[in-house]
Design a protein around this motif. Structure first.
Motif: not given
Length: 209
Positions: A151-158, A183-188
């Motif tokens: 999730l940290t990687i996802m947020l960094h990419i976003l 949206t997917l990031y926050y759902e997960w």
């Protein structure tokens, strides 16, 4: 020795980089051929494939720099193999290391972090997270350390994508995909946090349901 895209000779063995590159790519081609052969062989075991993919990954990271496309594509194929076979923690470890090395390389060398690389990383993280979330209620012993790191990687990419989103605001497809990914990031994130706060008895109940 690590191969870069800079011409010249090795400072240690004085061999020409072009010669070394040919040697390294020849070995990589051989390993890839062996992997393809095993994948098409119904008698091949998961262990045999794991050894080949592990050798492939180790050789690439040892001999090719971050800017070489062979390294990026090869390590990702190893991650895909691990993910498809359910080795999610191992796949996460490899992907996290790959993301850190690429990000550090581009920052240290003042290079532009490719939008295509961002998208590729995100899609790979997405594949692993989907498997984690699918398995979440099937194991009362789920280790959420790796999903939290992903999730940290996802947020960094976003956050990185936000930097060039203004230039794509008129492109509905790109902009909508960006919003969907957020949206997917926050759902997960909500799912993982809910699991962390869930009483052990409820985890056990969901597992048995």
């Amino acid at each position: 020795m690590e191969i870069t895209q800079i011409p010249g000779s090795c400072s240690q063995c004085h061999a020409e980089y072009e010669v070394l590159l040919e040697q390294y790519t020849t070995f990589i081609s051989y390993i890839v051929k062996e992997i393809r052969a095993k994948e098409s062989d119904p008698k091949a075991t998961q262990r045999e494939l794991a050894i080949l993919y592990g050798t492939y990954n180790s050789y690439l990271t040892m001999h090719f720099s971050e800017e070489n496309s062979l390294r990026f594509a090869g390590v990702l194929s190893f991650v895909e193999f691990l993910t498809s076979n359910g080795f999610l923690n191992h796949a996460s470890n490899v992907l996290i290391a790959l993301h850190c090395s690429y990000y550090s390389y581009y920052v240290d060398n003042a290079k532009i972090y490719s939008k295509d690389i961002d998208a590729t990383f995100f899609n790979q993280v997405r594949q692993i997270m989907e498997r984690y979330v699918d398995n979440l209620t099937n194991s009362s012993e789920m280790d959420v350390v790796y999903p939290k790191k992903l999730l940290t990687i996802m947020l960094h990419i976003l956050k990185c994508q936000e930097q060039y989103m203004d230039a794509s605001i008129d492109d509905n497809e790109i902009y909508n995909t960006f919003l969907e990914n957020y949206t997917l990031y926050y759902e997960w994130k909500k799912i993982i946090n809910s699991y962390l706060l869930m009483p052990k008895s409820l985890q056990e109940y969901l597992k048995e349901a």
